[in-house]
Design a protein around this motif. Structure first.
Motif, PDB file in Angstrom:
ATOM      1  N   ALA A 199     -15.161  32.130  32.781  1.00  0.00           N
ATOM      2  CA  ALA A 199     -14.090  31.565  31.962  1.00  0.00           C
ATOM      3  C   ALA A 199     -13.451  30.378  32.664  1.00  0.00           C
ATOM      4  O   ALA A 199     -13.202  29.326  32.061  1.00  0.00           O
ATOM      5  N   LEU A 200     -13.204  30.526  33.952  1.00  0.00           N
ATOM      6  CA  LEU A 200     -12.586  29.447  34.730  1.00  0.00           C
ATOM      7  C   LEU A 200     -13.513  28.246  34.817  1.00  0.00           C
ATOM      8  O   LEU A 200     -13.083  27.100  34.641  1.00  0.00           O
ATOM      9  N   GLU A 201     -14.791  28.506  35.064  1.00  0.00           N
ATOM     10  CA  GLU A 201     -15.758  27.410  35.194  1.00  0.00           C
ATOM     11  C   GLU A 201     -15.822  26.568  33.919  1.00  0.00           C
ATOM     12  O   GLU A 201     -15.728  25.329  33.964  1.00  0.00           O
ATOM     13  N   TYR A 202     -15.961  27.212  32.768  1.00  0.00           N
ATOM     14  CA  TYR A 202     -16.102  26.469  31.510  1.00  0.00           C
ATOM     15  C   TYR A 202     -14.791  25.820  31.086  1.00  0.00           C
ATOM     16  O   TYR A 202     -14.779  24.704  30.545  1.00  0.00           O
ATOM     17  N   SER A 203     -13.674  26.484  31.333  1.00  0.00           N
ATOM     18  CA  SER A 203     -12.377  25.908  30.968  1.00  0.00           C
ATOM     19  C   SER A 203     -12.083  24.673  31.811  1.00  0.00           C
ATOM     20  O   SER A 203     -11.525  23.686  31.315  1.00  0.00           O
ATOM     21  N   GLN A 204     -12.457  24.704  33.081  1.00  0.00           N
ATOM     22  CA  GLN A 204     -12.243  23.538  33.938  1.00  0.00           C
ATOM     23  C   GLN A 204     -13.149  22.381  33.539  1.00  0.00           C
ATOM     24  O   GLN A 204     -12.732  21.212  33.597  1.00  0.00           O
ATOM     25  N   ARG A 205     -14.376  22.689  33.106  1.00  0.00           N
ATOM     26  CA  ARG A 205     -15.251  21.619  32.598  1.00  0.00           C
ATOM     27  C   ARG A 205     -14.631  20.974  31.363  1.00  0.00           C
ATOM     28  O   ARG A 205     -14.632  19.738  31.216  1.00  0.00           O
ATOM     29  N   ALA A 206     -14.126  21.795  30.467  1.00  0.00           N
ATOM     30  CA  ALA A 206     -13.488  21.281  29.251  1.00  0.00           C
ATOM     31  C   ALA A 206     -12.323  20.367  29.607  1.00  0.00           C
ATOM     32  O   ALA A 206     -12.154  19.284  29.015  1.00  0.00           O
ATOM     33  N   LEU A 207     -11.518  20.782  30.577  1.00  0.00           N
ATOM     34  CA  LEU A 207     -10.359  19.991  30.989  1.00  0.00           C
ATOM     35  C   LEU A 207     -10.775  18.639  31.548  1.00  0.00           C
ATOM     36  O   LEU A 207     -10.220  17.594  31.158  1.00  0.00           O
ATOM     37  N   GLU A 208     -11.732  18.634  32.443  1.00  0.00           N
ATOM     38  CA  GLU A 208     -12.131  17.381  33.085  1.00  0.00           C
ATOM     39  C   GLU A 208     -12.711  16.399  32.072  1.00  0.00           C
ATOM     40  O   GLU A 208     -12.446  15.195  32.135  1.00  0.00           O
ATOM     41  N   ILE A 209     -13.503  16.892  31.136  1.00  0.00           N
ATOM     42  CA  ILE A 209     -14.069  16.011  30.110  1.00  0.00           C
ATOM     43  C   ILE A 209     -12.964  15.431  29.247  1.00  0.00           C
ATOM     44  O   ILE A 209     -12.923  14.222  28.983  1.00  0.00           O
ATOM     45  N   GLN A 210     -12.044  16.284  28.792  1.00  0.00           N
ATOM     46  CA  GLN A 210     -10.992  15.824  27.896  1.00  0.00           C
ATOM     47  C   GLN A 210     -10.079  14.815  28.595  1.00  0.00           C
ATOM     48  O   GLN A 210      -9.682  13.806  28.002  1.00  0.00           O
ATOM     49  N   LYS A 211      -9.762  15.053  29.865  1.00  0.00           N
ATOM     50  CA  LYS A 211      -8.923  14.108  30.605  1.00  0.00           C
ATOM     51  C   LYS A 211      -9.618  12.762  30.758  1.00  0.00           C
ATOM     52  O   LYS A 211      -8.976  11.708  30.696  1.00  0.00           O
TER      53      LYS A 211
END
Length: 321
Positions: free
Chosen positions: A139-151
């Motif tokens: 969950a942490l891995e995918y959520s952090q990927r989502a964050l970095e892309i969106q930023k």
């Protein structure tokens, strides 16, 4: 016709979409993009009603048509996979949900590349599903990927960035890493406040931050200064069953400057006297019970909070005399 959905006229929208579907099937046949779109729209209406089985049936019909027309590697197919994955997620079939979310992600990555909002959304969907499964590492891995892309796409001040920070905060909270949870929730709160001011998300996240501070203060006094800085922008509100809102200043052994969590303490069979403020006037009230009452945090800014504290302290001095 989508305007009817936006106006919450769901039943009317459903009738319109079904009529459109029949006309399209008569004139265009089954295997046509517009027919698939109508099935998708009908699925969305059923989903908004909470009729997940009917929604799933419509989405699967849309998927069948789109795969036949476009093949597997098409964005409309990916979108339909995401819709189906969402249905399975909310029905708590998490393994099936992941299967469809991952299919959507793979198509999007091949056609859009990594840095695209749709890819970020798919990462977030997968992360949230892993979170619900209790698989916090994934969950942490995918959520952090989502964050970095969106930023990288939108910068810091964007709704999807706020959502990602909240998602990461929930994961860290479940992992009992409360300091990192607090940091991510605060970043999410900052974005919501800057974009929308006070709204339901601000109230919800503020309450989580408040309770995290209260927990951390029980473990260590190091959080005290940060807590005081945070709470200096907030007032506690007490809403009665008839939706009258007051500022909450005292309740049993809790008072305005307490660091103990009011949310764990305000409900009681015998609430005793409480001090409330409305329109600048303070008074002592008594409730037989707190059924239907609600305590919340409200962002008001430091200046207004100082005014409430000053008025409360003056009131205490006058009442002690």
């Amino acid at each position: 016709m989508s305007i009817y959905s936006n106006q919450d006229k769901y039943n009317y929208a459903l009738r319109c979409y079904k009529k459109a579907l029949k006309i399209q099937q008569t004139l265009l046949g089954k295997w046509h993009p517009d027919v698939a779109l109508s099935y998708n729209n009908i699925g969305a209406i059923y989903d908004s009603h909470g009729h997940s089985a009917l929604a799933l049936d419509s989405y699967e019909k849309a998927l069948e048509i789109r795969r036949k027309l476009f093949g597997e590697n098409h964005l409309d197919v990916a979108s339909t996979y995401n819709n189906i994955g969402t249905i399975y997620h909310y029905r708590r079939y998490y393994t099936k949900a992941l299967k469809y979310f991952e299919k959507a992600l793979n198509i999007q990555l091949s056609l859009l590349g990594e840095k695209h909002p749709d890819v970020s959304l798919s990462y977030n969907n997968i992360g949230y599903t892993y979170y619900e499964q209790g698989n916090y590492a994934n969950a942490l891995e995918y959520s952090q990927r989502a964050l970095e892309i969106q930023k990288s796409i939108s910068g810091e001040l964007h709704l999807n960035v706020a959502v990602s920070y909240s998602s990461i905060g929930y994961v860290y909270k479940s992992l009992r890493n409360y300091s990192k949870a607090l940091s991510n929730f605060q970043k999410s709160l900052f974005i919501y406040l800057n974009l929308y001011g006070n709204n339901n998300n601000v109230v919800k996240i503020s309450t989580i931050i408040y309770n995290l501070y209260c927990f951390l203060l029980e473990k260590s006094s190091k959080a005290n200064n940060n807590f005081k800085k945070f709470i200096s922008d907030y007032a506690y509100t007490f809403t009665t069953p008839d939706e009258e809102e007051y500022y909450l200043l005292e309740y049993n052994n809790w008072y305005l400057d307490s660091v103990e969590s009011i949310f764990n303490n305000y409900k009681s069979d015998n609430p005793a006297n409480i001090v409330l403020m409305k329109d600048g006037k303070m008074g002592i009230y008594h409730l037989d019970n707190t059924i239907g009452c609600e305590v919340s945090l409200k962002y008001i800014g430091e200046k207004e909070k100082e005014g409430i504290v000053k008025a409360y302290n003056n009131w205490k001095v006058e009442n002690i005399k």
